[in-house]
Design a protein around this motif. Sequence first.
Motif, PDB file in Angstrom:
ATOM      1  N   GLN A  58       0.495  -0.813   0.041  1.00  0.00           N
ATOM      2  CA  GLN A  58      -0.416  -0.011  -0.159  1.00  0.00           C
ATOM      3  C   GLN A  58       0.694   1.127   0.100  1.00  0.00           C
ATOM      4  O   GLN A  58       1.755   0.944   0.422  1.00  0.00           O
ATOM      5  CB  GLN A  58      -0.913  -0.417   1.230  1.00  0.00           C
ATOM      6  N   ARG A  59      -0.132   1.604  -0.486  1.00  0.00           N
ATOM      7  CA  ARG A  59       1.367   3.456  -0.410  1.00  0.00           C
ATOM      8  C   ARG A  59      -0.185   4.760   0.258  1.00  0.00           C
ATOM      9  O   ARG A  59      -0.318   5.410  -0.884  1.00  0.00           O
ATOM     10  CB  ARG A  59       1.792   4.238  -2.270  1.00  0.00           C
ATOM     11  N   PRO A  60       0.138   4.987   1.143  1.00  0.00           N
ATOM     12  CA  PRO A  60      -0.625   5.431   1.629  1.00  0.00           C
ATOM     13  C   PRO A  60      -0.256   6.414   2.003  1.00  0.00           C
ATOM     14  O   PRO A  60      -1.410   8.102   2.250  1.00  0.00           O
ATOM     15  CB  PRO A  60      -0.670   5.566   3.154  1.00  0.00           C
ATOM     16  N   VAL A  61       0.978   7.478   1.065  1.00  0.00           N
ATOM     17  CA  VAL A  61       0.847   9.413   1.501  1.00  0.00           C
ATOM     18  C   VAL A  61       0.374   8.966  -0.511  1.00  0.00           C
ATOM     19  O   VAL A  61       1.284   8.301  -1.117  1.00  0.00           O
ATOM     20  CB  VAL A  61       2.718   9.171   1.501  1.00  0.00           C
ATOM     21  N   SER A  62      -0.333   9.796  -0.158  1.00  0.00           N
ATOM     22  CA  SER A  62      -0.825  10.090  -1.811  1.00  0.00           C
ATOM     23  C   SER A  62      -0.030  10.551  -3.223  1.00  0.00           C
ATOM     24  O   SER A  62       0.081  10.236  -4.056  1.00  0.00           O
ATOM     25  CB  SER A  62      -2.144  10.791  -2.033  1.00  0.00           C
ATOM     26  N   PHE A  63       1.058  11.564  -2.301  1.00  0.00           N
ATOM     27  CA  PHE A  63       2.244  12.368  -3.318  1.00  0.00           C
ATOM     28  C   PHE A  63       3.516  11.175  -3.704  1.00  0.00           C
ATOM     29  O   PHE A  63       4.367  12.281  -4.414  1.00  0.00           O
ATOM     30  CB  PHE A  63       2.482  13.822  -2.660  1.00  0.00           C
ATOM     31  N   SER A  64       3.454  10.056  -2.973  1.00  0.00           N
ATOM     32  CA  SER A  64       4.954   9.380  -2.426  1.00  0.00           C
ATOM     33  C   SER A  64       4.615   8.056  -4.025  1.00  0.00           C
ATOM     34  O   SER A  64       3.957   7.395  -2.685  1.00  0.00           O
ATOM     35  CB  SER A  64       4.972   9.822  -1.450  1.00  0.00           C
ATOM     36  N   GLY A  65       6.136   7.288  -4.405  1.00  0.00           N
ATOM     37  CA  GLY A  65       5.564   5.735  -4.430  1.00  0.00           C
ATOM     38  C   GLY A  65       5.682   4.865  -3.226  1.00  0.00           C
ATOM     39  O   GLY A  65       6.333   3.683  -3.671  1.00  0.00           O
ATOM     40  N   LEU A  66       6.486   5.428  -2.474  1.00  0.00           N
ATOM     41  CA  LEU A  66       6.734   4.807  -1.557  1.00  0.00           C
ATOM     42  C   LEU A  66       5.690   3.698  -0.928  1.00  0.00           C
ATOM     43  O   LEU A  66       4.972   4.321  -0.397  1.00  0.00           O
ATOM     44  CB  LEU A  66       7.148   5.684  -0.284  1.00  0.00           C
ATOM     45  N   SER A  67       6.285   2.656  -0.484  1.00  0.00           N
ATOM     46  CA  SER A  67       5.216   1.174   0.703  1.00  0.00           C
ATOM     47  C   SER A  67       6.544   0.729   1.478  1.00  0.00           C
ATOM     48  O   SER A  67       7.596   0.481   1.001  1.00  0.00           O
ATOM     49  CB  SER A  67       5.105   0.314  -0.966  1.00  0.00           C
ATOM     50  N   LEU A  68       5.954   0.748   1.973  1.00  0.00           N
ATOM     51  CA  LEU A  68       6.590  -0.379   3.258  1.00  0.00           C
ATOM     52  C   LEU A  68       7.767  -1.690   2.686  1.00  0.00           C
ATOM     53  O   LEU A  68       8.969  -1.971   2.329  1.00  0.00           O
ATOM     54  CB  LEU A  68       6.151  -1.239   4.472  1.00  0.00           C
ATOM     55  N   LEU A  69       6.670  -2.189   1.526  1.00  0.00           N
ATOM     56  CA  LEU A  69       7.641  -3.155   0.201  1.00  0.00           C
ATOM     57  C   LEU A  69       8.152  -3.499  -0.538  1.00  0.00           C
ATOM     58  O   LEU A  69       9.886  -3.888  -0.551  1.00  0.00           O
ATOM     59  CB  LEU A  69       6.709  -4.381  -0.446  1.00  0.00           C
ATOM     60  N   GLY A  70       7.959  -1.588  -0.688  1.00  0.00           N
ATOM     61  CA  GLY A  70       9.496  -0.938  -1.802  1.00  0.00           C
ATOM     62  C   GLY A  70      10.661  -0.650  -0.369  1.00  0.00           C
ATOM     63  O   GLY A  70      11.504  -0.637  -1.255  1.00  0.00           O
ATOM     64  N   LEU A  71      10.506   0.016   0.535  1.00  0.00           N
ATOM     65  CA  LEU A  71      11.280   0.196   1.579  1.00  0.00           C
ATOM     66  C   LEU A  71      12.306  -1.380   1.412  1.00  0.00           C
ATOM     67  O   LEU A  71      13.643  -1.431   1.293  1.00  0.00           O
ATOM     68  CB  LEU A  71      11.269   0.311   3.069  1.00  0.00           C
ATOM     69  N   VAL A  72      11.040  -2.558   1.804  1.00  0.00           N
ATOM     70  CA  VAL A  72      12.506  -3.807   2.276  1.00  0.00           C
ATOM     71  C   VAL A  72      13.305  -3.785   0.981  1.00  0.00           C
ATOM     72  O   VAL A  72      14.196  -4.218   1.553  1.00  0.00           O
ATOM     73  CB  VAL A  72      11.337  -4.571   2.632  1.00  0.00           C
ATOM     74  N   ARG A  73      12.313  -3.801  -0.440  1.00  0.00           N
ATOM     75  CA  ARG A  73      13.681  -4.161  -1.977  1.00  0.00           C
ATOM     76  C   ARG A  73      14.267  -3.280  -1.828  1.00  0.00           C
ATOM     77  O   ARG A  73      15.365  -4.037  -2.406  1.00  0.00           O
ATOM     78  CB  ARG A  73      12.409  -4.294  -2.398  1.00  0.00           C
ATOM     79  N   HIS A  74      14.405  -2.252  -2.001  1.00  0.00           N
ATOM     80  CA  HIS A  74      15.469  -1.120  -1.359  1.00  0.00           C
ATOM     81  C   HIS A  74      16.959  -1.684  -0.819  1.00  0.00           C
ATOM     82  O   HIS A  74      17.546  -1.155  -1.004  1.00  0.00           O
ATOM     83  CB  HIS A  74      14.421   0.714  -1.735  1.00  0.00           C
ATOM     84  N   LEU A  75      16.658  -1.530   0.425  1.00  0.00           N
ATOM     85  CA  LEU A  75      17.288  -1.809   1.189  1.00  0.00           C
ATOM     86  C   LEU A  75      17.788  -3.311   0.998  1.00  0.00           C
ATOM     87  O   LEU A  75      18.925  -3.439   1.221  1.00  0.00           O
ATOM     88  CB  LEU A  75      16.689  -2.053   2.426  1.00  0.00           C
ATOM     89  N   ALA A  76      17.285  -4.165   0.863  1.00  0.00           N
ATOM     90  CA  ALA A  76      18.207  -5.305   0.203  1.00  0.00           C
ATOM     91  C   ALA A  76      19.653  -5.100  -0.548  1.00  0.00           C
ATOM     92  O   ALA A  76      20.332  -5.645  -0.284  1.00  0.00           O
ATOM     93  CB  ALA A  76      16.950  -6.023   0.071  1.00  0.00           C
ATOM     94  N   ASP A  77      18.715  -3.868  -1.830  1.00  0.00           N
ATOM     95  CA  ASP A  77      20.054  -3.927  -2.946  1.00  0.00           C
ATOM     96  C   ASP A  77      21.001  -3.068  -2.113  1.00  0.00           C
ATOM     97  O   ASP A  77      21.794  -2.860  -2.751  1.00  0.00           O
ATOM     98  CB  ASP A  77      19.290  -2.328  -3.686  1.00  0.00           C
ATOM     99  N   VAL A  78      20.863  -2.111  -1.283  1.00  0.00           N
ATOM    100  CA  VAL A  78      21.414  -0.990  -0.537  1.00  0.00           C
ATOM    101  C   VAL A  78      22.056  -1.819   0.487  1.00  0.00           C
ATOM    102  O   VAL A  78      23.766  -1.320   0.316  1.00  0.00           O
ATOM    103  CB  VAL A  78      20.896   0.074   0.105  1.00  0.00           C
ATOM    104  N   GLU A  79      21.835  -2.964   0.954  1.00  0.00           N
ATOM    105  CA  GLU A  79      22.914  -3.634   1.638  1.00  0.00           C
ATOM    106  C   GLU A  79      23.504  -4.263   1.140  1.00  0.00           C
ATOM    107  O   GLU A  79      24.909  -4.612   0.654  1.00  0.00           O
ATOM    108  CB  GLU A  79      21.931  -4.535   2.636  1.00  0.00           C
ATOM    109  N   ARG A  80      23.046  -5.007  -0.246  1.00  0.00           N
ATOM    110  CA  ARG A  80      24.055  -5.549  -1.354  1.00  0.00           C
ATOM    111  C   ARG A  80      25.071  -5.773  -2.265  1.00  0.00           C
ATOM    112  O   ARG A  80      26.167  -5.191  -2.016  1.00  0.00           O
ATOM    113  CB  ARG A  80      22.783  -6.080  -2.722  1.00  0.00           C
ATOM    114  N   ARG A  81      24.925  -2.983  -2.269  1.00  0.00           N
ATOM    115  CA  ARG A  81      25.483  -2.037  -2.814  1.00  0.00           C
ATOM    116  C   ARG A  81      27.191  -1.969  -1.806  1.00  0.00           C
ATOM    117  O   ARG A  81      27.942  -2.481  -2.813  1.00  0.00           O
ATOM    118  CB  ARG A  81      25.020  -1.242  -3.305  1.00  0.00           C
ATOM    119  N   TRP A  82      26.452  -1.701  -0.764  1.00  0.00           N
ATOM    120  CA  TRP A  82      27.334  -1.722  -0.141  1.00  0.00           C
ATOM    121  C   TRP A  82      27.869  -2.177   0.527  1.00  0.00           C
ATOM    122  O   TRP A  82      29.759  -2.218   0.592  1.00  0.00           O
ATOM    123  CB  TRP A  82      27.168  -0.566   1.372  1.00  0.00           C
TER     124      TRP A  82
END
Length: 185
Positions: A58-82
């Motif tokens: 769910q994207r509960p903030v109307s002006f943003s594409g952020l979701s909790l699932l998106g954060l998990v996916r993003h942080l998996a990539d961030v951990e992988r990168r660094w």
Amino acid sequence: MTPQKPMFAEMFVEERADPRIHVPTGGEEKAMLAAFLRWHRQTLRLKCADLDPRALAQRPVSFSGLSLLGLVRHLADVERRWFRRDLAGQAVEPYFASEDHRDAAFDNAAPDAEMVAEAWRRWQEEVDFADRFVAEAESLEVTGEDSWRGTITLRWVLVHMVEEYARHNGHADFLRQGIDGAVGL
């Protein structure tokens, strides 16, 4: 009747039920930085706890594409990168983002149970790798190469990762409140 104002300074869960580790207030720097990072990782898990795939995407903030699932996916990539790519020198690509679509971790997050399971599995794999890397590192002065910043140290990556999670856990606070009203530290 006036609606009750949320208590942001309250605990998200009862203090005795809080699964997060205690972060030491002194001692060895590497252990302290690793503990802060672990606490923030656990906070992300806590903010996502007990939600179904629909709520996580769910994207509960109307002006943003952020979701909790998106954060998990993003942080998996961030951990992988660094940790895996830049510090360990492994030739790996992100799981979810790409050069052509840097926001794919967020934009492509959907309310699908398999997608949620994959995101958590990938995230945990990268967290486990990072934890092993930190534990085995001789010092915080271990270096790696980053395409944007040049030579980086483990110290810099750990501080950056605490900052990265702290920022995104702030996002998770708002997202979770928008999903089911839950607030707290």
